[in-house]
Design a protein around this motif. Structure first.
Motif, PDB file in Angstrom:
ATOM      1  N   UNK A   1       0.841  -1.203   0.000  1.00  0.00           N
ATOM      2  CA  UNK A   1       0.000   0.000   0.000  1.00  0.00           C
ATOM      3  C   UNK A   1       0.874   1.250   0.000  1.00  0.00           C
ATOM      4  N   UNK A   2       1.938   1.245   0.807  1.00  0.00           N
ATOM      5  CA  UNK A   2       2.857   2.386   0.834  1.00  0.00           C
ATOM      6  C   UNK A   2       3.554   2.564  -0.513  1.00  0.00           C
ATOM      7  N   UNK A   3       3.926   1.472  -1.151  1.00  0.00           N
ATOM      8  CA  UNK A   3       4.565   1.554  -2.472  1.00  0.00           C
ATOM      9  C   UNK A   3       3.602   2.135  -3.502  1.00  0.00           C
ATOM     10  N   UNK A   4       2.344   1.709  -3.454  1.00  0.00           N
ATOM     11  CA  UNK A   4       1.326   2.239  -4.373  1.00  0.00           C
ATOM     12  C   UNK A   4       1.131   3.735  -4.127  1.00  0.00           C
ATOM     13  N   UNK A   5       1.029   4.121  -2.857  1.00  0.00           N
ATOM     14  CA  UNK A   5       0.839   5.534  -2.521  1.00  0.00           C
ATOM     15  C   UNK A   5       2.048   6.374  -2.925  1.00  0.00           C
ATOM     16  N   UNK A   6       3.251   5.831  -2.745  1.00  0.00           N
ATOM     17  CA  UNK A   6       4.457   6.560  -3.143  1.00  0.00           C
ATOM     18  C   UNK A   6       4.483   6.778  -4.644  1.00  0.00           C
ATOM     19  N   UNK A   7       4.074   5.772  -5.405  1.00  0.00           N
ATOM     20  CA  UNK A   7       4.037   5.905  -6.865  1.00  0.00           C
ATOM     21  C   UNK A   7       3.004   6.952  -7.271  1.00  0.00           C
ATOM     22  N   UNK A   8       1.840   6.946  -6.606  1.00  0.00           N
ATOM     23  CA  UNK A   8       0.808   7.946  -6.907  1.00  0.00           C
ATOM     24  C   UNK A   8       1.296   9.352  -6.559  1.00  0.00           C
ATOM     25  N   UNK A   9       2.009   9.477  -5.447  1.00  0.00           N
ATOM     26  CA  UNK A   9       2.538  10.777  -5.049  1.00  0.00           C
ATOM     27  C   UNK A   9       3.531  11.291  -6.088  1.00  0.00           C
ATOM     28  N   UNK A  10       4.415  10.423  -6.549  1.00  0.00           N
ATOM     29  CA  UNK A  10       5.386  10.806  -7.575  1.00  0.00           C
ATOM     30  C   UNK A  10       4.675  11.245  -8.840  1.00  0.00           C
ATOM     31  N   UNK A  11       3.654  10.503  -9.228  1.00  0.00           N
ATOM     32  CA  UNK A  11       2.876  10.856 -10.421  1.00  0.00           C
ATOM     33  C   UNK A  11       2.221  12.223 -10.252  1.00  0.00           C
ATOM     34  N   UNK A  12       1.671  12.481  -9.074  1.00  0.00           N
ATOM     35  CA  UNK A  12       1.035  13.777  -8.820  1.00  0.00           C
ATOM     36  C   UNK A  12       2.065  14.908  -8.817  1.00  0.00           C
ATOM     37  N   UNK A  13       3.238  14.667  -8.235  1.00  0.00           N
ATOM     38  CA  UNK A  13       4.290  15.685  -8.225  1.00  0.00           C
ATOM     39  C   UNK A  13       4.736  16.008  -9.649  1.00  0.00           C
ATOM     40  N   UNK A  14       4.885  14.982 -10.483  1.00  0.00           N
ATOM     41  CA  UNK A  14       5.255  15.206 -11.882  1.00  0.00           C
ATOM     42  C   UNK A  14       4.169  15.986 -12.611  1.00  0.00           C
ATOM     43  N   UNK A  15       2.927  15.670 -12.304  1.00  0.00           N
ATOM     44  CA  UNK A  15       1.811  16.411 -12.903  1.00  0.00           C
ATOM     45  C   UNK A  15       1.821  17.872 -12.493  1.00  0.00           C
ATOM     46  N   UNK A  16       2.162  18.135 -11.231  1.00  0.00           N
ATOM     47  CA  UNK A  16       2.233  19.520 -10.751  1.00  0.00           C
ATOM     48  C   UNK A  16       3.347  20.287 -11.457  1.00  0.00           C
ATOM     49  N   UNK A  17       4.473  19.639 -11.712  1.00  0.00           N
ATOM     50  CA  UNK A  17       5.567  20.285 -12.437  1.00  0.00           C
ATOM     51  C   UNK A  17       5.087  20.679 -13.836  1.00  0.00           C
ATOM     52  N   UNK A  18       4.374  19.764 -14.501  1.00  0.00           N
ATOM     53  CA  UNK A  18       3.847  20.061 -15.838  1.00  0.00           C
ATOM     54  C   UNK A  18       2.861  21.215 -15.794  1.00  0.00           C
ATOM     55  N   UNK A  19       2.001  21.233 -14.787  1.00  0.00           N
ATOM     56  CA  UNK A  19       1.012  22.310 -14.656  1.00  0.00           C
ATOM     57  C   UNK A  19       1.718  23.644 -14.421  1.00  0.00           C
TER      58      UNK A  19
END
Length: 100
Positions: free
Chosen positions: A55-73
């Motif tokens: 669960x922590x690994x899944x959440x960490x991957x989602x967090x990374x994806x969201x951070x990358x999305x924020x950089x793009x935004x």
């Protein structure tokens, strides 16, 4: 039985899972998830410690994806600001030209 990563919420049979504590000699006190209705083959069983790590690994991957999305935004926002600045300059130039 194949199941997804993380904390299981439902057994493939559709029943909700329950969190229990092992009382076996091999795994005393170890927590596990299982089908809330049926215990046995073709029903969910998963150790809680393994589920938590997943669960922590899944959440960490989602967090990374969201951070990358924020950089793009943020990059897109900077581009929009540049475009808006150019538009304002063009409008100001036309406005100045029309006043003459």
């Amino acid at each position: 039985m194949e199941m997804g990563p993380g904390i299981p919420r439902m057994c493939p049979c559709g029943a909700l899972t329950v969190l229990l504590t092992s009382k076996t000699k091999e795994n005393p006190g170890r927590r596990f998830y299982r089908c809330g209705v049926v215990f046995g083959e073709n029903h969910l069983f998963k150790w809680a410690d393994e589920a938590f790590v997943e669960e922590l690994e899944v959440l960490a991957a989602k967090q990374t994806e969201m951070e990358n999305g924020m950089v793009e935004i943020k990059e897109q926002l900077l581009d929009f600001k540049k475009d808006l600045t150019e538009i304002i300059e063009v409008v100001a130039a036309f406005s100045k030209h029309l006043r003459k």
